[in-house]
Write a protein that holds these residues in place. Structure first.
Motif, PDB file in Angstrom:
ATOM      1  N   HIS A 168     -43.977  19.316 -25.376  1.00  0.00           N
ATOM      2  CA  HIS A 168     -45.237  19.212 -26.122  1.00  0.00           C
ATOM      3  C   HIS A 168     -45.718  17.760 -26.155  1.00  0.00           C
ATOM      4  CE1 HIS A 168     -43.483  22.982 -27.861  1.00  0.00           C
ATOM      5  NE2 HIS A 168     -44.692  23.395 -27.534  1.00  0.00           N
ATOM      6  N   ARG A 169     -44.780  16.870 -26.357  1.00  0.00           N
ATOM      7  CA  ARG A 169     -45.092  15.439 -26.384  1.00  0.00           C
ATOM      8  C   ARG A 169     -45.681  15.009 -25.033  1.00  0.00           C
ATOM      9  NH1 ARG A 169     -42.742  10.896 -29.105  1.00  0.00           N
ATOM     10  NH2 ARG A 169     -42.776   9.063 -27.803  1.00  0.00           N
ATOM     11  N   ARG A 170     -45.033  15.431 -23.951  1.00  0.00           N
ATOM     12  CA  ARG A 170     -45.499  15.095 -22.603  1.00  0.00           C
ATOM     13  C   ARG A 170     -46.946  15.555 -22.406  1.00  0.00           C
ATOM     14  NH1 ARG A 170     -41.348  16.800 -20.108  1.00  0.00           N
ATOM     15  NH2 ARG A 170     -42.022  18.960 -19.921  1.00  0.00           N
ATOM     16  N   ASN A 171     -47.265  16.767 -22.881  1.00  0.00           N
ATOM     17  CA  ASN A 171     -48.632  17.278 -22.754  1.00  0.00           C
ATOM     18  C   ASN A 171     -49.629  16.377 -23.474  1.00  0.00           C
ATOM     19  OD1 ASN A 171     -47.773  19.471 -21.246  1.00  0.00           O
ATOM     20  ND2 ASN A 171     -47.827  20.893 -22.966  1.00  0.00           N
ATOM     21  N   MET A 172     -49.323  15.999 -24.710  1.00  0.00           N
ATOM     22  CA  MET A 172     -50.268  15.207 -25.500  1.00  0.00           C
ATOM     23  C   MET A 172     -50.399  13.779 -24.985  1.00  0.00           C
ATOM     24  SD  MET A 172     -49.749  16.612 -29.398  1.00  0.00           S
ATOM     25  CE  MET A 172     -48.059  16.087 -29.549  1.00  0.00           C
ATOM     26  N   LEU A 173     -49.376  13.285 -24.291  1.00  0.00           N
ATOM     27  CA  LEU A 173     -49.410  11.915 -23.780  1.00  0.00           C
ATOM     28  C   LEU A 173     -49.731  11.850 -22.289  1.00  0.00           C
ATOM     29  CD1 LEU A 173     -46.333  10.387 -25.651  1.00  0.00           C
ATOM     30  CD2 LEU A 173     -48.770  10.223 -26.248  1.00  0.00           C
TER      31      LEU A 173
END
Length: 161
Positions: free
Chosen positions: A127-132
């Motif tokens: 999820h973090r990878r998606n937002m960043l």
């Protein structure tokens, strides 16, 4: 100064349009839909991305419509997933919604408010990878309540170019 005022007016008009457009996309069998939730996500995503040297994401009506569609499907089915009961995977849903280019989706379920939701997503590698992801410049955020009077929500965040 006039340019800033024009941008603010345009932003306010766009957010109002998001609220109207997303509200028109919801079904009457959905309780407490979260049309227009993108406006809530702006500050969280701006903070998250600026802390990592990335430009902010803009709310987008097409992406919000796609997020609301998935949140509604999850609420109706009682399942948190990226596919639908109609056999549509993420790529097919994005294509059907007119989303072009790279896109990603975060989903969640529970009785959380946006602060907890974004914190939870930031503590999850995918999820973090998606937002960043630096390829993304736009997003749509939506939720649909689990049922009438429920504080539990099915959330969907769709990110795109």
């Amino acid at each position: 100064m006039a340019k800033k005022m024009a941008r603010a007016a345009l932003r306010a008009t766009a957010i109002g349009g998001l609220l109207f457009l997303a509200a028109c996309q919801t079904g009457s069998n959905l309780a407490g839909d979260g049309a227009g939730a993108s406006a809530t996500g702006v500050a969280y995503l701006e903070t998250i991305r600026s802390e990592h040297g990335l430009p902010p994401l803009r709310p987008d009506t097409t992406l919000e419509r796609a997020a609301l569609q998935q949140a509604g499907y999850m609420a109706r089915s009682g399942k948190m997933e990226h596919t639908t009961g109609w056999g549509k995977d993420f790529a097919a849903r994005m294509n059907d919604n007119g989303v072009e280019g790279a896109a990603a989706e975060n989903v969640a379920h529970g009785g959380m408010e946006p602060a907890k939701l974004f914190s939870m997503w930031m503590n999850s590698a995918g999820h973090r990878r998606n937002m960043l992801d630096p390829r993304f410049s736009k997003f749509g955020l939506a939720y649909v309540r689990e049922g009438k009077g429920s504080d539990k929500r099915y959330w969907a965040l769709v990110l795109g170019r």
